[in-house]
Design an enzyme around this catalytic site. Sequence first.
Site, PDB file in Angstrom:
ATOM      1  N   ARG A   1       0.841  -1.205   0.000  1.00 38.52           N
ATOM      2  CA  ARG A   1       0.000   0.000   0.000  1.00 38.52           C
ATOM      3  C   ARG A   1       0.875   1.253   0.000  1.00 38.52           C
ATOM      4  NH1 ARG A   1      -4.759  -1.906  -0.156  1.00 38.52           N
ATOM      5  NH2 ARG A   1      -5.191  -3.862   0.931  1.00 38.52           N
ATOM      6  N   ASP A   2       0.454   2.231  -0.821  1.00 39.38           N
ATOM      7  CA  ASP A   2       1.149   3.511  -0.828  1.00 39.38           C
ATOM      8  C   ASP A   2       0.986   4.178   0.535  1.00 39.38           C
ATOM      9  OD1 ASP A   2       2.092   5.573  -3.371  1.00 39.38           O
ATOM     10  OD2 ASP A   2       1.666   6.467  -1.410  1.00 39.38           O
TER      11      ASP A   2
ATOM     12  N   GLU B   1       9.427  10.005  -8.044  1.00 40.32           N
ATOM     13  CA  GLU B   1      10.089  10.303  -6.763  1.00 40.32           C
ATOM     14  C   GLU B   1      11.022   9.178  -6.343  1.00 40.32           C
ATOM     15  OE1 GLU B   1       7.086  11.104  -3.844  1.00 40.32           O
ATOM     16  OE2 GLU B   1       6.227  12.722  -5.042  1.00 40.32           O
ATOM     17  N   VAL B   2      10.605   7.953  -6.567  1.00 39.77           N
ATOM     18  CA  VAL B   2      11.406   6.809  -6.097  1.00 39.77           C
ATOM     19  C   VAL B   2      11.962   6.077  -7.323  1.00 39.77           C
ATOM     20  CG1 VAL B   2      11.394   4.681  -4.759  1.00 39.77           C
ATOM     21  CG2 VAL B   2       9.912   6.587  -4.066  1.00 39.77           C
TER      22      VAL B   2
ATOM     23  N   HIS C   1       7.881   1.225 -10.354  1.00 38.59           N
ATOM     24  CA  HIS C   1       6.647   0.886  -9.647  1.00 38.59           C
ATOM     25  C   HIS C   1       5.463   1.277 -10.508  1.00 38.59           C
ATOM     26  CE1 HIS C   1       8.123   4.844  -8.358  1.00 38.59           C
ATOM     27  NE2 HIS C   1       6.860   5.241  -8.248  1.00 38.59           N
TER      28      HIS C   1
ATOM     29  N   HIS D   1       1.576   2.281  -9.996  1.00 34.48           N
ATOM     30  CA  HIS D   1       0.510   2.628  -9.045  1.00 34.48           C
ATOM     31  C   HIS D   1      -0.782   2.000  -9.569  1.00 34.48           C
ATOM     32  CE1 HIS D   1       2.609   6.293  -7.234  1.00 34.48           C
ATOM     33  NE2 HIS D   1       3.300   6.147  -8.354  1.00 34.48           N
TER      34      HIS D   1
HETATM   35  P1  AMP Z   1       6.354   8.263  -7.777  1.00 37.26           P
HETATM   36  O1  AMP Z   1       6.137   9.740  -7.703  1.00 37.26           O
HETATM   37  O2  AMP Z   1       5.639   7.628  -8.923  1.00 37.26           O
HETATM   38  O3  AMP Z   1       7.830   7.901  -7.723  1.00 37.26           O
HETATM   39  O4  AMP Z   1       5.643   7.666  -6.514  1.00 37.26           O
HETATM   40  C1  AMP Z   1       6.292   7.250  -5.349  1.00 37.26           C
HETATM   41  C2  AMP Z   1       5.223   6.835  -4.376  1.00 37.26           C
HETATM   42  O5  AMP Z   1       5.821   6.144  -3.316  1.00 37.26           O
HETATM   43  C3  AMP Z   1       4.419   7.990  -3.773  1.00 37.26           C
HETATM   44  O6  AMP Z   1       3.035   7.807  -4.079  1.00 37.26           O
HETATM   45  C4  AMP Z   1       4.683   7.859  -2.273  1.00 37.26           C
HETATM   46  O7  AMP Z   1       3.545   8.159  -1.493  1.00 37.26           O
HETATM   47  C5  AMP Z   1       5.081   6.396  -2.144  1.00 37.26           C
HETATM   48  N1  AMP Z   1       5.962   6.053  -1.030  1.00 37.26           N
HETATM   49  C6  AMP Z   1       7.094   6.681  -0.639  1.00 37.26           C
HETATM   50  N2  AMP Z   1       7.655   6.036   0.390  1.00 37.26           N
HETATM   51  C7  AMP Z   1       6.870   4.977   0.654  1.00 37.26           C
HETATM   52  C8  AMP Z   1       6.907   3.903   1.590  1.00 37.26           C
HETATM   53  N3  AMP Z   1       7.894   3.802   2.495  1.00 37.26           N
HETATM   54  N4  AMP Z   1       5.921   2.987   1.574  1.00 37.26           N
HETATM   55  C9  AMP Z   1       4.921   3.077   0.684  1.00 37.26           C
HETATM   56  N5  AMP Z   1       4.821   4.055  -0.236  1.00 37.26           N
HETATM   57  C10 AMP Z   1       5.780   4.976  -0.254  1.00 37.26           C
END
Ligand code: AMP
Length: 123
Positions: free
Chosen positions: A34-35, A101-102, A106, A108
């Site tokens: 879960r996000d 961001e990460v 991934h 969503h």
């Molecule tokens: P993106 O902008 O597509 O890279 O999305 C990264 C997503 O990772 C965002 O929706 C964040 O809320 C989510 N996120 C960041 N850290 C965590 C975590 N530790 N566990 C779950 N979701 C996370």
Amino acid sequence: MSFQYDDQNIFAKILRGEIPNNTVYESEHALAFRDLYPQAPTHVLVIPKGPYVSLDHFTQDASDVEIAGFMRAIGEVCKLEGVSADGFRAISNAGTNGVQEVPHLHVHILGGRPLGRMLAKES
Ligand code: AMP
């Protein structure tokens, strides 16, 4: 194209068990959790277990088995979360313009309410 994977990213740490996650589904090739900041009643992230930055990195360098395993995991998550009947959106942000961001691939999976149009007019 050559992609640089940073193994200190937060999803790499989740895969190594260094930080907790709320797991929805796990298989040999994928993990879904879960996000942390859900943007819809259903908001699950599906990630491959291999070190891939983005969808284009993954489709360039992953094996067919990894790709099949990852896509199957997305289908399993849709089934488990019950979003198939009313519909859902699958989003994979990549790089600067995609506002990723990460830096670990991934997808969503968002659902549970009408999600509006695909893109905002501006960033
Ligand atoms: P993106 O902008 O597509 O890279 O999305 C990264 C997503 O990772 C965002 O929706 C964040 O809320 C989510 N996120 C960041 N850290 C965590 C975590 N530790 N566990 C779950 N979701 C996370």
